[in-house]
Design a protein around this motif. Sequence first.
Motif, PDB file in Angstrom:
ATOM      1  N   TRP A 147     142.716  19.654  49.913  1.00 48.57           N
ATOM      2  CA  TRP A 147     141.184  19.635  50.623  1.00 48.57           C
ATOM      3  C   TRP A 147     140.290  19.617  49.760  1.00 48.57           C
ATOM      4  N   VAL A 148     140.256  20.370  48.593  1.00 46.82           N
ATOM      5  CA  VAL A 148     139.356  20.227  47.679  1.00 46.82           C
ATOM      6  C   VAL A 148     139.000  18.726  47.016  1.00 46.82           C
ATOM      7  N   MET A 149     139.970  17.983  46.848  1.00 41.41           N
ATOM      8  CA  MET A 149     139.950  16.652  46.271  1.00 41.41           C
ATOM      9  C   MET A 149     139.158  15.800  47.555  1.00 41.41           C
ATOM     10  N   PHE A 150     139.578  15.978  48.737  1.00 38.99           N
ATOM     11  CA  PHE A 150     139.055  15.044  49.867  1.00 38.99           C
ATOM     12  C   PHE A 150     137.768  15.482  50.061  1.00 38.99           C
ATOM     13  N   LEU A 151     137.334  16.864  50.147  1.00 37.60           N
ATOM     14  CA  LEU A 151     136.020  17.318  50.548  1.00 37.60           C
ATOM     15  C   LEU A 151     135.080  17.024  49.605  1.00 37.60           C
ATOM     16  N   CYS A 152     135.254  17.287  48.264  1.00 39.98           N
ATOM     17  CA  CYS A 152     134.226  16.786  47.331  1.00 39.98           C
ATOM     18  C   CYS A 152     134.126  15.261  47.203  1.00 39.98           C
ATOM     19  N   THR A 153     134.975  14.545  47.252  1.00 37.80           N
ATOM     20  CA  THR A 153     134.953  13.241  47.191  1.00 37.80           C
ATOM     21  C   THR A 153     134.195  12.673  48.420  1.00 37.80           C
ATOM     22  N   TRP A 154     134.398  13.181  49.518  1.00 34.51           N
ATOM     23  CA  TRP A 154     133.270  12.518  50.874  1.00 34.51           C
ATOM     24  C   TRP A 154     132.152  13.113  50.659  1.00 34.51           C
ATOM     25  N   ALA A 155     132.004  14.600  50.233  1.00 37.49           N
ATOM     26  CA  ALA A 155     130.812  14.969  49.784  1.00 37.49           C
ATOM     27  C   ALA A 155     129.837  14.173  49.052  1.00 37.49           C
ATOM     28  N   SER A 156     130.651  13.665  47.900  1.00 37.89           N
ATOM     29  CA  SER A 156     130.094  13.019  46.941  1.00 37.89           C
ATOM     30  C   SER A 156     129.264  11.581  47.495  1.00 37.89           C
ATOM     31  N   ASP A 157     130.038  11.119  48.418  1.00 34.17           N
ATOM     32  CA  ASP A 157     129.481   9.813  49.282  1.00 34.17           C
ATOM     33  C   ASP A 157     128.557   9.862  50.198  1.00 34.17           C
ATOM     34  N   THR A 158     128.663  10.964  50.850  1.00 29.80           N
ATOM     35  CA  THR A 158     127.775  11.598  51.829  1.00 29.80           C
ATOM     36  C   THR A 158     126.140  11.975  51.315  1.00 29.80           C
ATOM     37  N   PHE A 159     126.384  12.899  50.212  1.00 32.16           N
ATOM     38  CA  PHE A 159     125.163  13.175  49.593  1.00 32.16           C
ATOM     39  C   PHE A 159     124.425  12.011  48.852  1.00 32.16           C
ATOM     40  N   ALA A 160     125.213  11.081  48.233  1.00 28.49           N
ATOM     41  CA  ALA A 160     124.628   9.711  47.503  1.00 28.49           C
ATOM     42  C   ALA A 160     123.974   9.183  48.715  1.00 28.49           C
ATOM     43  N   TYR A 161     124.624   8.901  49.922  1.00 30.21           N
ATOM     44  CA  TYR A 161     124.049   7.868  50.936  1.00 30.21           C
ATOM     45  C   TYR A 161     122.663   8.458  51.301  1.00 30.21           C
ATOM     46  N   PHE A 162     122.929   9.584  51.835  1.00 33.37           N
ATOM     47  CA  PHE A 162     121.558  10.336  52.490  1.00 33.37           C
ATOM     48  C   PHE A 162     120.307  10.408  51.251  1.00 33.37           C
ATOM     49  N   THR A 163     120.687  10.943  50.322  1.00 32.77           N
ATOM     50  CA  THR A 163     119.699  11.137  49.332  1.00 32.77           C
ATOM     51  C   THR A 163     119.181   9.487  48.833  1.00 32.77           C
ATOM     52  N   GLY A 164     120.002   8.756  48.585  1.00 32.69           N
ATOM     53  CA  GLY A 164     119.539   7.466  48.479  1.00 32.69           C
ATOM     54  C   GLY A 164     118.573   6.869  49.541  1.00 32.69           C
ATOM     55  N   SER A 165     119.230   6.848  50.763  1.00 31.00           N
ATOM     56  CA  SER A 165     118.438   6.358  51.842  1.00 31.00           C
ATOM     57  C   SER A 165     117.201   7.152  51.829  1.00 31.00           C
ATOM     58  N   ALA A 166     116.917   8.534  51.470  1.00 26.79           N
ATOM     59  CA  ALA A 166     115.652   8.978  51.759  1.00 26.79           C
ATOM     60  C   ALA A 166     114.569   8.718  50.480  1.00 26.79           C
TER      61      ALA A 166
END
Length: 276
Positions: A147-166
């Motif tokens: 769960w740590v591996m998947f959630l942190c990996t998904w978080a990495s992609d999500t934070f990168a997307y929204f921060t980059g978009s903003a």
Amino acid sequence: MLTRIITGVIGIVLAAAVIQMGGALFAGFALLLSLLAWFEYTRAFARKGERLTFLLGIVGLVLLWGCAWLGNADETVAVSTGIVLVVLLMAVLLHGRVSFPAACLSVGGILYFGYPFGHMVMLRFLYPEQMLATPVGPMAFGCAMIWVMFLCTWASDTFAYFTGSAIGRHKLCRTISPNKTIEGFLGSVVGTTAVGAGLGVFFSLPLLEMAVLGFCISILATLGDLVESVAKRYTGIKDSGNIIPGHGGVWDRFDSVLFTAPLVYYFVLLSGLGLK
């Protein structure tokens, strides 16, 4: 977008069930995903005229998966050596049909998918006797780390997307992935580090080590994504497949996990996280 959301929700529910149940079901899904990713990989390079050793790749992936299931390092080394030598030998035995570059691409692909998905299996069954206290009840250590591996990996992609978009202005790797920005990457690092620390609290694990793990995952997840981007640019494809509606192929969805799964496994072993 609706299709992407619906597929994502179904995928999360399915992933949660498989992760929680563990055992042969989890290991079987890991093998299936590696085979599907290998199929997408060989099809992508076929567009460049490279005829990869498809059937040998399936055999190699199954053998590497079996080694991970058994947890025997000596067998893994022996099987890996055999795969490399036999596949390269195909450039001789099937000269004219399998080129040397195709044989090298085959070796790379087999190990590229075989090792990470194998590490995912080993991570799920790591320290099986260790149970962690969580707000929702006790959880096996290996299950928690998946769960740590998947959630942190998904978080990495999500934070990168929204921060980059903003606020994204400066390109991270313009010639490889034009949409990625330095600001998005930094957002990923900060956000994923925080998620790692939060999961440390949730799973009653050392806060500092979990924050460091989140930090490392954010970097490896980004690099894993860029590796697939390089391959897709070289082969001229947009998505590796369409097996997951709205999300592309298995390779697309697990490109970062291919790097973060081994990272988490060895981080746990080297830090002694499962013994604290």
